[in-house]
Design a protein around this motif. Structure first.
Motif, short mmCIF file in Angstrom:
data_model
loop_
_atom_site.label_atom_id
_atom_site.label_comp_id
_atom_site.label_asym_id
_atom_site.label_seq_id
_atom_site.Cartn_x
_atom_site.Cartn_y
_atom_site.Cartn_z
N TRP A 63 21.93 56.89 -52.39
CA TRP A 63 23.27 57.08 -51.82
C TRP A 63 24.29 57.36 -52.90
N SER A 66 29.09 56.77 -49.16
CA SER A 66 28.52 56.70 -47.82
C SER A 66 27.70 57.95 -47.48
N LEU A 68 24.12 59.97 -47.96
CA LEU A 68 22.71 59.92 -48.35
C LEU A 68 22.37 61.23 -49.05
N ALA A 154 27.99 56.31 -42.01
CA ALA A 154 27.34 57.14 -43.03
C ALA A 154 27.75 58.59 -42.78
#
Length: 182
Positions: A63, A66, A68, A154
Motif C-alpha cells: 500500500w 489508501s 493498493l 481504499a
C-alpha cells in the motif's frame, strides 16, 4: 506482471466483473484459489484474453496510503502483480473470504472492515432452518464499492459479491463495481 485490474476470487462475482471489464478493454487477471462452478464465464473470460490463475491465493499487498499498488500470490512467489484497480470477491466463510476466531470475524488478506455483531451468541439462530445472522456479516464499503479499512475507503480496492455485508445480488454488485472502474 502488470494489468489494469486484479480480481481476487473466481466465483460468480469475480468472473462477472472480470468478463465485463475484459470486454470493456481492461486487461484483467483473476486469482482464483478455490473451485468455481462457473465454467462458462471463466471460458469466456479466457477467450477474451484474460489471465486466470487457478489454484492461487493472494498472500499480501503493498500500500501507499489508501492505494493498493500490487499483490503477491502463493504461486508467483516474489513476482508481484501490479494494477490500477483491484476487486475483492472472495466470498464469505466457506470460500475463506472471511475468517473467524471465537471473538471476531475478519477479512484475512487486507484487513478490511467487517460488519458483524460483537456478541458471539448473536452470530447464529438456534433454529437451524431459520435465517442465520452470520449470513449478513461481511466487508463494509462506501457508496462506490470501495472496501473500508480502519474506517477509510481504499482508493482502488473494491468489494463485490458474497463478501459484502449487505445482502445484494451477486452479479449486480460486481457490475456496479465495474461501472465505477470503467
Amino acid at each position: 506482471m502488470r494489468c489494469d485490474v486484479v480480481i481476487i476470487g473466481g466465483g460468480l462475482a469475480g468472473l462477472t466483473a472480470a468478463l465485463e471489464l475484459q470486454r470493456a478493454g481492461r486487461r484483467c487477471v483473476v486469482v482464483a484459489g478455490g473451485m468455481s462452478l462457473h465454467e462458462t464465464p471463466r471460458a469466456a473470460f479466457i477467450a477474451a484474453g484474460g489471465v486466470f490463475l487457478r489454484g492461487d491465493f493472494v498472500k499480501r499487498g503493498e500500500w501507499k496510503g489508501s492505494r493498493l499498488l500490487r499483490v503477491w500470490t502463493r504461486n508467483l512467489g516474489s513476482e508481484p502483480i501490479e494494477a490500477k484497480d483491484f476487486i475483492l470477491a472472495t466470498g464469505r466463510f466457506f470460500s475463506k473470504g472471511l475468517a473467524s476466531t471465537m471473538d471476531e470475524i475478519y477479512e484475512p488478506i487486507f484487513g478490511c472492515d467487517v460488519r458483524y455483531d460483537k456478541d458471539r451468541s448473536a452470530w447464529v439462530n438456534t433454529d437451524f432452518f431459520g435465517p442465520q445472522p452470520f449470513e449478513e456479516f461481511g466487508v463494509e464499503t462506501d457508496g462506490c464499492g470501495h472496501a473500508m479499512i480502519h474506517g477509510v475507503a481504499a482508493e482502488n480496492l473494491y468489494a463485490a459479491g458474497e463478501i459484502l455485508c449487505d445482502r445484494k445480488d451477486i452479479e449486480q454488485s460486481a457490475l456496479a463495481v465495474c461501472r465505477n472502474i470503467i
